[in-house]
Design a protein around this motif. Structure first.
Motif, PDB file in Angstrom:
ATOM      1  N   TYR A  67       0.856  -1.178   0.000  1.00  0.00           N
ATOM      2  CA  TYR A  67       0.000   0.000   0.000  1.00  0.00           C
ATOM      3  C   TYR A  67       0.892   1.227   0.000  1.00  0.00           C
ATOM      4  O   TYR A  67       1.783   1.358   0.839  1.00  0.00           O
ATOM      5  CB  TYR A  67      -0.938   0.010   1.210  1.00  0.00           C
ATOM      6  N   GLN A 107       0.738   4.944   0.627  1.00  0.00           N
ATOM      7  CA  GLN A 107      -0.135   5.941   1.228  1.00  0.00           C
ATOM      8  C   GLN A 107      -0.092   7.275   0.477  1.00  0.00           C
ATOM      9  O   GLN A 107      -1.123   7.932   0.334  1.00  0.00           O
ATOM     10  CB  GLN A 107       0.245   6.155   2.692  1.00  0.00           C
ATOM     11  N   ASP A 136      -2.262   6.658  -2.423  1.00  0.00           N
ATOM     12  CA  ASP A 136      -3.459   5.894  -2.069  1.00  0.00           C
ATOM     13  C   ASP A 136      -3.693   4.752  -3.068  1.00  0.00           C
ATOM     14  O   ASP A 136      -4.769   4.585  -3.623  1.00  0.00           O
ATOM     15  CB  ASP A 136      -4.684   6.803  -1.980  1.00  0.00           C
ATOM     16  N   THR A 137      -2.612   3.996  -3.304  1.00  0.00           N
ATOM     17  CA  THR A 137      -2.632   2.910  -4.276  1.00  0.00           C
ATOM     18  C   THR A 137      -2.331   1.585  -3.589  1.00  0.00           C
ATOM     19  O   THR A 137      -1.382   1.486  -2.812  1.00  0.00           O
ATOM     20  CB  THR A 137      -1.586   3.159  -5.374  1.00  0.00           C
ATOM     21  N   GLU A 168      -6.359   2.010  -7.532  1.00  0.00           N
ATOM     22  CA  GLU A 168      -6.167   3.407  -7.181  1.00  0.00           C
ATOM     23  C   GLU A 168      -7.320   3.855  -6.297  1.00  0.00           C
ATOM     24  O   GLU A 168      -8.393   3.251  -6.322  1.00  0.00           O
ATOM     25  CB  GLU A 168      -6.064   4.245  -8.447  1.00  0.00           C
ATOM     26  N   HIS A 169      -7.103   4.895  -5.501  1.00  0.00           N
ATOM     27  CA  HIS A 169      -8.102   5.380  -4.531  1.00  0.00           C
ATOM     28  C   HIS A 169      -8.470   4.251  -3.571  1.00  0.00           C
ATOM     29  O   HIS A 169      -9.631   4.042  -3.235  1.00  0.00           O
ATOM     30  CB  HIS A 169      -9.348   5.931  -5.226  1.00  0.00           C
ATOM     31  N   SER A 195      -8.103   3.569  -0.376  1.00  0.00           N
ATOM     32  CA  SER A 195      -8.737   3.777   0.933  1.00  0.00           C
ATOM     33  C   SER A 195     -10.235   4.036   0.808  1.00  0.00           C
ATOM     34  O   SER A 195     -10.980   3.822   1.758  1.00  0.00           O
ATOM     35  CB  SER A 195      -8.063   4.929   1.676  1.00  0.00           C
ATOM     36  N   GLN A 196     -10.679   4.469  -0.355  1.00  0.00           N
ATOM     37  CA  GLN A 196     -12.106   4.687  -0.584  1.00  0.00           C
ATOM     38  C   GLN A 196     -12.796   3.408  -1.060  1.00  0.00           C
ATOM     39  O   GLN A 196     -14.002   3.263  -0.927  1.00  0.00           O
ATOM     40  CB  GLN A 196     -12.307   5.777  -1.637  1.00  0.00           C
ATOM     41  N   ARG A 197     -12.014   2.477  -1.605  1.00  0.00           N
ATOM     42  CA  ARG A 197     -12.582   1.283  -2.224  1.00  0.00           C
ATOM     43  C   ARG A 197     -12.374   0.013  -1.407  1.00  0.00           C
ATOM     44  O   ARG A 197     -13.010  -1.009  -1.677  1.00  0.00           O
ATOM     45  CB  ARG A 197     -11.981   1.099  -3.607  1.00  0.00           C
ATOM     46  N   THR A 198     -11.432   0.046  -0.457  1.00  0.00           N
ATOM     47  CA  THR A 198     -11.128  -1.129   0.367  1.00  0.00           C
ATOM     48  C   THR A 198     -10.867  -0.679   1.796  1.00  0.00           C
ATOM     49  O   THR A 198     -10.799   0.507   2.085  1.00  0.00           O
ATOM     50  CB  THR A 198      -9.871  -1.865  -0.139  1.00  0.00           C
ATOM     51  N   ASP A 199     -10.661  -1.627   2.663  1.00  0.00           N
ATOM     52  CA  ASP A 199     -10.257  -1.337   4.043  1.00  0.00           C
ATOM     53  C   ASP A 199      -8.758  -1.581   4.149  1.00  0.00           C
ATOM     54  O   ASP A 199      -8.318  -2.648   4.578  1.00  0.00           O
ATOM     55  CB  ASP A 199     -11.028  -2.236   5.012  1.00  0.00           C
ATOM     56  N   SER A 220      -6.675  -0.360   6.101  1.00  0.00           N
ATOM     57  CA  SER A 220      -6.150  -0.328   7.466  1.00  0.00           C
ATOM     58  C   SER A 220      -6.054  -1.723   8.085  1.00  0.00           C
ATOM     59  O   SER A 220      -5.435  -1.909   9.129  1.00  0.00           O
ATOM     60  CB  SER A 220      -7.012   0.567   8.348  1.00  0.00           C
TER      61      SER A 220
END
Length: 65
Positions: free
Chosen positions: A5, A7, A10-11, A47-48, A50-54, A56
């Motif tokens: 990942y 950061q 965000d990829t 891509e993006h 954090s908006q498409r997966t968890d 964390s």
């Protein structure tokens, strides 16, 4: 298999097999699929992420020896 990942961009990059990439296909505006010369999937880029997966939380199950 490697999961990385990035950061700063965000990829999320998931490498399934370490092979030379022959072709990259766009599945949609934010998903790329890397294929080897035989057509096998080598990696996927989201891509993006954090908006498409968890991103964390990463869980690995069924690790074969």
């Amino acid at each position: 298999m490697k999961v990385r990942y990035f950061q700063d961009t965000d990829t999320l990059y998931i490498e399934f097999r370490e092979r030379d990439i022959f072709e990259t296909r766009d599945l949609d505006d934010a998903t790329l699929l890397d294929l080897d010369a035989d057509g096998y999937v080598c990696a996927m880029t989201l891509e993006h992420a954090s908006q498409r997966t968890d991103v964390s939380r990463l869980m690995v199950e069924g690790i074969a020896a």
